[in-house]
Design an enzyme around this catalytic site. Structure first.
Site, PDB file in Angstrom:
ATOM      1  N   ASP A 100       8.473  -6.017 -15.916  1.00 49.01           N
ATOM      2  CA  ASP A 100       8.012  -4.904 -15.698  1.00 49.01           C
ATOM      3  C   ASP A 100       9.066  -3.501 -16.051  1.00 49.01           C
ATOM      4  O   ASP A 100       9.300  -2.910 -14.932  1.00 49.01           O
ATOM      5  CB  ASP A 100       7.372  -4.695 -14.328  1.00 49.01           C
ATOM      6  CG  ASP A 100       6.643  -3.486 -14.122  1.00 49.01           C
ATOM      7  OD1 ASP A 100       6.085  -2.919 -15.134  1.00 49.01           O
ATOM      8  OD2 ASP A 100       6.192  -3.078 -13.082  1.00 49.01           O
ATOM      9  N   GLY A 159       4.368  -2.049  -2.881  1.00 52.76           N
ATOM     10  CA  GLY A 159       4.218  -1.634  -1.536  1.00 52.76           C
ATOM     11  C   GLY A 159       4.759  -0.125  -1.655  1.00 52.76           C
ATOM     12  O   GLY A 159       4.955   0.674  -2.316  1.00 52.76           O
ATOM     13  N   GLY A 193       4.667   2.310  -4.723  1.00 54.44           N
ATOM     14  CA  GLY A 193       4.486   1.254  -6.207  1.00 54.44           C
ATOM     15  C   GLY A 193       3.408   0.341  -5.990  1.00 54.44           C
ATOM     16  O   GLY A 193       2.614   0.365  -4.903  1.00 54.44           O
ATOM     17  N   LYS A 206      11.616  -1.686   1.617  1.00 57.19           N
ATOM     18  CA  LYS A 206      10.322  -1.811   0.954  1.00 57.19           C
ATOM     19  C   LYS A 206       9.361  -2.362   1.867  1.00 57.19           C
ATOM     20  O   LYS A 206       9.624  -3.609   2.354  1.00 57.19           O
ATOM     21  CB  LYS A 206      10.401  -2.537  -0.322  1.00 57.19           C
ATOM     22  CG  LYS A 206       9.186  -2.730  -1.239  1.00 57.19           C
ATOM     23  CD  LYS A 206       9.808  -3.315  -2.515  1.00 57.19           C
ATOM     24  CE  LYS A 206       8.485  -3.726  -3.136  1.00 57.19           C
ATOM     25  NZ  LYS A 206       8.438  -4.652  -4.611  1.00 57.19           N
TER      26      LYS A 206
END
Length: 733
Positions: free
Chosen positions: A526, A413, A410, A429
């Site tokens: 988002d 990360g 993404g 992550k």
């Protein structure tokens, strides 16, 4: 006279050696011109096709200027410097923008497609000179956009280029062309009669820091741009490395070649790496004090007199030593050596332990550990609820971050699949970068998720702060993203209309909780189908809170640097940079349209037409063509009334005026109402079947235009809720 021939011979030998070395370390192909003006042209580059490795590296030396000017023929750009370390600094032509009050998409005039050159992400920035201008840079490879906004202030003396009269943003790696969207205001009414509104171009970061304040619009025609190049073929005594690979593969993965240690020259030429004569270097020769320096291939050695038993010191009592004394001396020496080694080992272990502890503490502070503790304490939370994992534990869980464990990448990360020692499957992550700006997102995500305990929000299990790159540990969500199921459908589990409706209700419920039921309102910022995960029972889980923000109750909007994903971004936010809860509503409306149409929010076809999925949907609704754009999998189900009401709700969520959009709480109510309509239609169908059994047939006109049903119909909130709607959104801990 007898000494003259040897002296002449020595001089001739020295001259020959000097000539040989000069030829050996030449960077260009033999018998080729090495310089154009003041610029050295190293192979694989070459002046003319016969002197270069291939047409991509052919240089044209223009002698009409003084000094001469080298041009890279494959990209038609002037070369300012060519480095053997995979770097070229080129002169990029720059032209002013045309003023545009609407969003305008444009490509950079220079394209590197089909060449070994890419725009360096490490050494360049995207610069916006002029104001007021808002710019977004498109990057299909990362699936998101970066951008910035420059506002006008004639009295400002700020030269940092961080938003006043000028702004800058990062460039994604490995790009060969740039596509950006900008919106500006014609300054002809305020400053002068020019139609230009400034400039947008990638440029060397150093130039932006030192030289941009010197430019004048009538003189500004070009700027230096750093390009990376690759040519992996190499000769003997050479190795190919990753350029600028200082534990940071994100910024640059370009390969370049260099000579091994002890050699110098051009690694791309056959025999181009020449042995260095260390013995001729006074600095290196100092290591041979009292001895003789002997050059070897790639290294050198020092020969002392004792090495050949010359002038070796001797003891007259050597012959009188007894075997017992020799044995005691040997044993004592061995014990002393063992004790010394043991002491050295223990000391080294203690020092390493201390260094490791200091390093972990350093990483803890640099990764925002103190800030995280402060944030959690101010939110009446504690680290007890967020487990601190050790770096060793997470490395073991992910098989040392094996590439095969990657679940996805993404904007902030990479996510790895891992298994903890207690058998739990988790998602880890790992941030790509560790600069201060990215640490803010990391700490923000921990703080946001520590406040959330909702069945449709991905659960944060803990974090790791003692590593160079900060880590987050989430519950593992089995069935991937909503984006994958919509656009790459699984035949084993097709997304029926009933499931799509349920997923929409679950997402809306989570967002409603974030906006109104959390301890402080939270804006996700988002929302998109790739950030909606589906668990083992295909229930929705909202994820990726790296850009989310908590908002004080008395705060009407949130002003930030422009962030988001093209196609989902609220147009009102694009213009004003002010994010409100209605901006999340707009993004959710795009997801609703994805569920309806099965189309992506952004496609290359619509991008060329200047349309997003939202605009395409709104135009289709306006022209009464809704059923022409629906996903065939949705049309196969007899739920036209539900679909129309759902589409009308999506249209309201996509209203260009944020004040006219519904709140997420209202969206939840209406989606529950659609469910009640669906249940009512099932009841009516049963009644119809019963009536038909009694020979009382009810005829339905199949030509009825369902698209004429108004989406603004009033729903009785007392009947719109299902029994599930009264369950608390907040899960019990």
């Amino acid at each position: 006279m007898k000494l003259l021939p040897p002296l002449i011979l020595r001089i001739i030998s020295s001259l020959c050696l000097t000539t040989t070395l000069a030829l050996a370390i030449s960077m260009s192909k033999p018998d080729c011109q090495e310089k154009c003006g003041n610029i050295t042209i190293p192979y694989p580059f070459g002046i003319g096709s016969e002197c270069s490795a291939n047409s991509n590296f052919t240089v044209i030396c223009q002698n009409s200027t003084n000094p001469s000017t080298p041009f890279l023929s494959s990209i038609n750009m002037e070369a300012l410097n060519i480095s053997m370390l995979g770097i070229v600094i080129a002169k990029l032509p720059v032209s002013p923008l045309n003023c545009s009050d609407v969003q305008t998409t444009q490509y950079l005039a220079t394209s590197l497609l089909g060449t070994p050159f890419t725009i360096s992400a490490e050494y360049n920035k995207l610069a916006v000179l002029g104001c007021p201008i808002t710019v977004f840079l498109h990057a299909e490879a990362i699936g998101s956009m970066v951008g910035c906004r420059a506002d006008c202030n004639a009295n400002s003396t700020d030269t940092s280029c961080n938003g006043v009269n000028c702004c800058q943003t990062t460039i994604p790696p490995r790009l060969q062309e740039l596509q950006y969207t900008y919106q500006s205001i014609n300054r002809a009414n305020t400053n002068n009669n020019s139609s230009s509104c400034g400039y947008v171009f990638p440029v060397e970061s150093k130039w932006l820091q030192e030289d941009y304040t010197r430019y004048k619009s009538q003189e500004f025609r070009s700027a230096p741009l750093v390009l990376e190049w690759e040519f992996v073929e190499y000769s003997d005594n050479a190795t190919c490395l990753y350029a600028n690979n200082y534990g940071n593969d994100y910024l640059s993965a370009a390969q370049y070649c260099s000579c091994y240690g002890g050699f110098e020259g051009n690694p791309y030429l056959p025999g181009g790496c020449i042995d260095i004569d260390e013995c001729s270097n006074p600095t290196l020769n100092n290591y041979c004090t009292g001895g003789t320096c002997i050059n070897t291939i790639g290294s050198f050695t020092c020969q002392h007199p004792d090495d050949n038993n010359i002038n070796r010191w001797s003891d007259p009592d050597d012959n009188n030593r007894s075997p017992i004394k020799i044995a005691f001396i040997g044993i004592g020496s061995a014990l002393g050596a063992i004790i010394l080694l043991l002491a050295s080992w223990m000391s080294t272990k203690a020092i390493r332990k201390k260094i490791k502890a200091n390093r972990k503490h350093k990483f803890f502070k640099r990764n925002g550990g103190l800030l995280l503790q402060q944030q959690l304490s101010t939110t009446h939370n504690s680290l007890d609820k967020t487990k601190l994992f050790s770096s060793k534990e997470l490395a073991q869980a992910t098989d040392r971050y094996n590439e095969n464990r990657i679940l996805g990448r993404g904007g902030q990360g990479t996510v790895y699949k891992g298994m903890l020692t207690d058998g739990r499957i988790v998602a880890v992550k790992k941030s790509k970068r560790v600069d201060e700006g990215d640490l803010e997102y990391f700490i923000n995500e921990v703080v946001i998720l520590s406040q959330i305990n909702h069945r449709n929000v991905v659960k944060l299990l803990g974090c790791c702060l003692e590593t160079e790159v900060p880590l987050l540990v989430y519950e593992f969500i089995l069935n991937g993203t909503l984006f994958q199921h919509i656009h790459d459908p699984n035949e084993e589990f097709p997304l029926s209309w009933e499931i799509r409706l349920r997923i929409a209700r679950e997402i809306a419920g989570a967002l409603s909780y974030l906006h109104s039921a959390a301890s402080a309102p939270i804006y996700h910022r988002d929302i998109k189908s790739t950030n909606i995960l589906l668990d083992d029972k295909y229930h929705a889980k909202v994820s990726d809170f790296g850009t989310s923000r908590s908002v004080a109750i008395d705060q009407t909007h949130l002003t930030t640097r422009v962030l988001g994903t093209f196609g989902y971004l609220d147009p009102e936010y694009f213009r004003s940079s002010q994010f409100t809860e209605k901006s999340d509503v707009y993004s959710f409306g795009v997801v609703m349209v994805e569920l309806l149409t099965g189309e992506k929010a952004v496609t290359s076809v619509r991008a060329e037409e200047g349309k997003s999925l939202a605009i395409h949907f709104l135009q289709s609704m306006e022209e009464n063509h809704l059923f022409e754009i629906l996903d065939p999998r949705v049309l196969r189900e007899d739920s036209k009334e539900d679909i129309v009401v759902f589409a009308e709700l999506a249209r309201r969520c996509l209203h260009l005026n944020g004040k006219k959009r519904p709140t997420m709480k209202e969206v939840v109510v209406e989606l529950e109402g659609i469910q009640m309509l669906k249940e009512g239609s099932v009841f009516m169908q049963n009644q119809e079947n019963d009536s038909r059994d009694q020979n009382n047939t009810i005829d339905v006109d199949e030509s009825y235009d369902f698209s004429s049903i108004s989406g603004n119909m009033d729903l009785d909130t007392n009947t719109a809720y299902s029994p599930d709607a009264h369950r608390p959104l907040l899960d019990e801990p």
